[in-house]
Design an enzyme around this catalytic site. Structure first.
Site, PDB file in Angstrom:
ATOM      1  N   ASP A 178     -14.023   3.371 -26.527  1.00  0.00           N
ATOM      2  CA  ASP A 178     -13.584   2.580 -27.673  1.00  0.00           C
ATOM      3  C   ASP A 178     -13.170   1.198 -27.182  1.00  0.00           C
ATOM      4  O   ASP A 178     -12.397   1.079 -26.215  1.00  0.00           O
ATOM      5  CB  ASP A 178     -12.396   3.241 -28.372  1.00  0.00           C
ATOM      6  CG  ASP A 178     -12.808   4.469 -29.163  1.00  0.00           C
ATOM      7  OD1 ASP A 178     -13.997   4.830 -29.129  1.00  0.00           O
ATOM      8  OD2 ASP A 178     -11.922   5.073 -29.813  1.00  0.00           O
ATOM      9  N   HIS A 235     -11.279   4.531 -23.086  1.00  0.00           N
ATOM     10  CA  HIS A 235     -11.096   3.200 -23.652  1.00  0.00           C
ATOM     11  C   HIS A 235     -11.557   2.161 -22.629  1.00  0.00           C
ATOM     12  O   HIS A 235     -11.257   2.290 -21.440  1.00  0.00           O
ATOM     13  CB  HIS A 235      -9.630   2.960 -24.028  1.00  0.00           C
ATOM     14  CG  HIS A 235      -9.162   3.839 -25.141  1.00  0.00           C
ATOM     15  ND1 HIS A 235      -8.748   5.141 -24.925  1.00  0.00           N
ATOM     16  CD2 HIS A 235      -9.073   3.626 -26.486  1.00  0.00           C
ATOM     17  CE1 HIS A 235      -8.413   5.680 -26.085  1.00  0.00           C
ATOM     18  NE2 HIS A 235      -8.606   4.801 -27.036  1.00  0.00           N
TER      19      HIS A 235
END
Length: 254
Positions: free
Chosen positions: A61, A206
């Site tokens: 992400d 992430h």
């Protein structure tokens, strides 16, 4: 003429009221059971996929910063792995060259909204705008329309899932959260992923997590050593002829 005293009369009334109460309770329970049986099934994103070929997906992400994006791409190249990056609209605006580089290296891009809101607090019109605005930004840079959507914070309800599907997206969650955002160090991330991975898993990372340069190569090597093949999410999921179980695991209908 037979006469009833007050105690007999009170007893009769009590019996009648008890019968009525029980009857109403039965009807209430039966109606609730019917409602439960025939109520719509809760909408779920895809948390994992029921597969027996030991394929998994890792995903990143991207919303805050790009300091480690190049390192991630280099690591994925080193191990000849293709992955999935979920991008927020304002990240796309800020790092357009990174978006192009992700695609040029053979990875896929998913939609992660425009402003990273809690989608469950938006109207359907606002949800639609969050997805279509970022979709247009990504298409302008890559000439490709994303088909995967991950709700910010992993927050969703029936409306979020329905809107995403109506716009042609597969809503994607994860069954393994690396918790890299907690910045607990390298080993906690490695242990969490490697111990919990299974065929059909979707792993959440992430792109700007503090220790990603250190843990990503180790995770890849150990997962591969267990016999797993890492593929993009779009290659892991089923596009049609599937159902979802109550855990969000996608199951192919044979």
């Amino acid at each position: 003429m037979k006469r009833y005293n007050n105690s007999h009369f009170t007893l009769r009334i009590g019996i009648v009221l008890s019968i009525l109460f029980v009857g109403m309770l039965v009807l209430f329970i039966e109606n609730n059971v019917v409602d439960v049986v025939f109520s719509p099934k809760k909408e779920l994103p895809i948390y994992s996929v029921d597969r027996d070929d030991k394929k998994i997906a890792i995903s990143f992400d991207a919303a805050w910063g790009n300091e480690f994006t190049g390192d991630i791409l280099d690591t994925l190249d080193k191990y000849n792995i293709k992955s999935t990056f979920f991008l927020v609209g304002f990240w796309v605006d800020k790092y357009p060259e990174d978006v192009k580089e992700i695609v040029s290296r053979g990875h896929e891009i998913g939609n992660h909204s425009t402003n990273h809101p809690d989608m469950t607090k938006l109207s359907k019109e606002q949800m639609t705008s969050e997805l279509t605005t970022t979709e247009e930004k990504i298409f302008k840079l890559t000439s490709t329309k994303p088909i995967l959507f991950r709700p910010p914070f992993g927050a969703y309800n029936d409306s979020v899932i329905q809107v995403a599907r109506e716009l042609g997206y597969f809503p994607i969650q994860w069954d393994i959260d690396s918790l890299d955002w907690k910045e607990l160090g390298v080993e906690p991330v490695i242990d969490r992923v490697v111990k919990n991975v299974r065929s059909g898993s979707i792993v959440l990372f992430h792109n700007n997590a503090k220790y990603i340069k250190e843990y990503l190569p180790i995770v890849i090597e150990r997962v591969q050593a267990k016999g797993f093949e890492i593929v993009p999410i779009s290659e892991l999921i089923y596009r049609d002829n599937f159902e979802m179980d109550n855990t969000g695991r996608q199951i192919y209908l044979k």
